[in-house]
Structures are given as C-alpha cells and as structure tokens.
Design an enzyme around this catalytic site. Structure first.
Site: not given
Length: 478
Positions: A23, A120
């Site tokens: 991520h 995210d």
C-alpha cells in the site's frame, strides 16, 4: 514556472496509507509525482503500528523530495483484539481504525491547511473525518482496474445472492468486463468485509487506479461507458499507472547482502536468471518450499531466490516483517541444496532490491505471487512471469496475466495443492528456454513500451494526473 512558486502558493495535499509495502509504495510514488512533476506540497501520513522495517526505511529515505513531508502517526495497541486466526486484512483494519482517532488533531494542525486527502482502501474510515472538515477526498485503489470494477459491482452481486457466494455459477460477470472465475475470487476477494469499502466509493470525488489504458482497455471502457456503471453514484476514475519504485527508492535492509546479489547477477550471462520472490508478505509451507527448491535444482537454470522461513499457518506470514533478516536459509531448505546449487544459484533470506533485480540484463523470468506492485514492476522492466498467487486478489491477477500471454501458472497437485518439483522444473524451463517463453517475453516487452508511453509527455496516465493537477492548481476544489 511551477517549480519556482513558494511553498505557500503550492496546493497542499495529504496522502494516507495503511501499513504494508503493497500500500505504501504506490501511494508514495503518487505523492512524489505530485511534488516533482506538478509542484505540489504533499504530507504523507504513515501508520506506524505494524509497519515493517522496509516501509520505515522507504519513508525515511534521503531521496524524498523537499516538499514531501512524512508524518508518522502514533502507535496503537491492538493486541487485545487479535486472535490466532486473525488474518492480515482484518489486522490492518483494526490497526487503521484505532490509529485514525488521531487524524482530526493531525489535520487541524497542518499548515497550510490541506486542500485534499488521498487514501488507500483500508483507510476508508478517514472519509468521515475529512467530511467533518469539508476536505474533498480521493481513493487510490492500489490494484487493477478489473478489481476496481468488481469492487463497484460487488454490492449488487452480494444482494443478488443474499451473501451466499456458493449460489454464484462458475464465473462472475461484471457488466462490460471480461468474465472472472469464481475460484479466483473466493475466499480472498468476495468477502462481506469488503462491502464498507464498496459503499464508500460514492463518497469520494475520484478514484485513482494504478493501471493504464493500454493494459486494461476493456475494463476501463466499461467503467466509463457501460450503462450499469453509468447508473451508479460513482465518481470518475483516473488511471495513472504504472506507479512503481525506481532503483534509487529501494530500501536496502541489508546493504551487504543486496550488493552481493547485484554483484552475482553481473557475472551471469544475459537473460539466463529466474528471480524468485513472493513479495513483502508471502510465505510457503515447508513442503512447498522443498518442492520449489528441488524443481529449481532439476531445471538447471540460474536463479536468485528470496527464501523466507516457511509457515504452515498463513500464506501471508511475512506481511508485517518485510525487511527483517530471517534465520539462515539452510535450516529450512533441503539438505545440501545450497551446496549443490552454489555455482548457479543465490539464496538470500531478507529483503531484495526488486526493481534493481528485475531491471538487470541477466534476469529473464520472475516467479511471483502476483501482488499488483510486483506485476507492474515486472511489466515495467519487460520480464515474463511464472504466476504463483498466494492470497487476496492475487489469483485474479494471475489469471489476467496468463490470458494476456505474459505469464504461465504452474498446476498444483494432490489434496494439499502442492506444486510438485516436476511441475516447477517444467514451467521454469518453459519460460527460460522454450518458444513459448520467447513469445511471452516479446509480449511483455510490448506492454513495457505501452507503460513507458502512458507515463511520458502526452501519454494517457500522464495526462490523467496532469489534467486533475491543473484543475487543483487553478483553484478548483481538489
């Protein structure tokens, strides 16, 4: 010129990433693009709890541009919420939920005030906090456009089968997209836990995707033009990829070992080495590691293998440990394997500078878990793949790569679904020696060219981000 504007005049954007290299890496690359290419000031909000050492090194790199500032959010203790069966996704969700309680005070103290927040998928809860401050929010889905389309379609699918995914036939037919095999989606993708993310998509002003037009034209076309998606309260999508690390951004947790690897590669013939790595979190069982080792030995192919200790419990057992030096590989590989392969193989047990390895002229194949970052790095360097998915949406990615002709997928056998040594030997030889392997490398080199074009001046991904950045700079609400 934008580069000469004072910091006070630059648009200020915050980027929030959940822990884990998968991520952090693409969100950090987006932050750098906004700073270097578009003259923004960016604050990167990093979740410190459960952050692997490789992530910490990456975020503390001396190569970060001056207007990119990293804030490490305070540690939280979630130990009382974890059980022996808690998976990676649930653990990340718990850590993020606890950490985001600090977000309002951090946002309040930012100077100058931020104009936009990019998050995210695991940080969706931040949307509520941003709304309270009237801060527009964007979502960065760090996976494929295919996964994005499935995410947007999932609430409809979930309602159709009342949450009982066994009622789905062999394929999931996302409107306008290529069919998806159910076996690739259960249990790693179709989960009720994904619904909160799906339901938050209408709340954001836009969705960034780490892909490009030429890689997934059918899916991107469907999301923009298919009547189903046009009927959703969904924001626009912005394909801005491939966003991958450069060689200078690689965190070298063991500089000596990494240098040893690159020196070893320098001594190998061109296109002779297969690179084996299962990402920052992937682990194999002891039996599977043994079969992989025997298969590499039988193939007589040169190899570099990032071999972490096996796990009988989880295929993502190294997710929160990326960058730790593991115990010596000799203790969990077949007896004598390291000695027998010493002349043509190199095994390391910690973090590898993956982009540097894939870009090396001696490397022509990549045994990969098919995490999206690794997929993009392989395509960006023109390296064909042996798909070895382990968890999450990786089987979905693997199927797409095989369909594109840039990967082969070894077939497991037996009740324990172990890929045997003979099958490992077969696929390695296929990629490295056969006509099929040559055709695969040619295809991936063609995709590499489209990636470079997409990121270049006037390219589709460059234009997608530049157009939005121009709107923000002109005073439009980011």
């Amino acid at each position: 010129m934008v580069a000469r504007e004072t910091t006070q005049k630059k648009p200020h954007v915050a980027v929030l990433a959940s822990p884990g290299m998968g991520h952090v890496t693409p969100l950090l690359e987006l932050a750098k693009r906004l700073v270097v290419d578009h003259g923004f000031q960016v604050t990167f909000l990093a979740i410190s709890t459960d952050a692997p050492p490789a992530q910490i090194q990456l975020l503390n790199s001396s190569t970060l541009p001056p207007d990119l500032h990293v804030i490490h959010l305070p540690h939280v203790d979630v130990s009382n919420l974890l059980t022996a069966s808690t998976g990676v996704s649930v653990r990340i969700i718990l850590v993020v939920r606890q950490t985001l309680s600090y977000l309002p005070s951090v946002i309040t103290n930012m100077q100058p005030p931020i104009q936009s927040l990019i998050v995210d998928p695991f940080c969706g809860q931040a949307l509520e906090f941003a709304a309270a401050f009237s801060i527009p929010t964007y979502l960065f889905l760090t996976t494929s456009a295919s996964f994005t389309a499935l995410t947007m379609y999932f609430p409809t699918l979930h309602a159709q089968v009342d949450g009982d995914y066994s009622r789905i036939a062999e394929k999931v037919l996302v409107p306008g997209c290529n069919p998806l095999l159910l076996d690739d989606l259960v249990p790693g993708v179709l989960m009720p836990e994904v619904l909160p993310l799906c339901n938050r998509i209408p709340l954001v002003k836009g969705v960034f995707i780490n892909t490009w037009e030429e890689l997934e034209p059918v899916t991107l076309g469907a999301v923009r033009k298919n009547p189903f998606f046009l009927g959703l309260p969904a924001p626009p999508v912005y394909p801005i990829g491939p966003l991958t690390k450069g060689n200078e951004d690689e965190p070298l947790t063991s500089t000596k070992e990494s240098q040893k690897m690159l020196t070893w590669l320098d001594k190998q013939p061109p296109d002779s080495v297969v690179y084996v790595s299962f990402g920052s979190g992937g682990t194999l069982s002891g039996e599977q590691m043994s079969e992989l080792a025997w298969g590499l030995e039988l193939s007589q192919t040169r190899f570099v293998w990032v071999a972490r200790p096996p796990s009988e419990v989880s295929a993502s057992g190294s997710f929160f440990k990326a960058g730790y030096d593991a115990e010596g590989a000799a203790s969990y590989l077949p007896d004598g394997f390291l000695d027998r392969t010493r002349e043509r193989g190199l095994v390391i047990s910690s973090w590898a500078p993956q982009v540097a390895v894939l870009s090396h002229g001696s490397v022509a194949g990549f045994v990969t878990h098919c995490g999206w970052n690794s997929v993009l790095e392989s395509i960006a360097q023109g390296v064909g793949m042996i798909a070895w998915p382990l968890y999450a949406e990786q089987s979905m990615n693997a199927r797409m790569l095989v369909d594109m002709g840039v990967a082969v997928w070894p077939k497991p056998a037996g009740e324990r679904a172990v890929v045997g040594r003979g099958e490992v030997e077969r696929v390695v030889r296929s990629v490295m020696e056969s006509e099929q392997g040559k055709a695969m490398r040619q295809k991936v080199i063609e995709l590499q060219g489209t990636a470079l074009k997409a990121l270049g001046l006037g390219g589709s991904s460059n234009a997608s981000l530049a157009g939005l950045a121009d709107e923000w700079r002109a005073g439009g609400s980011p």
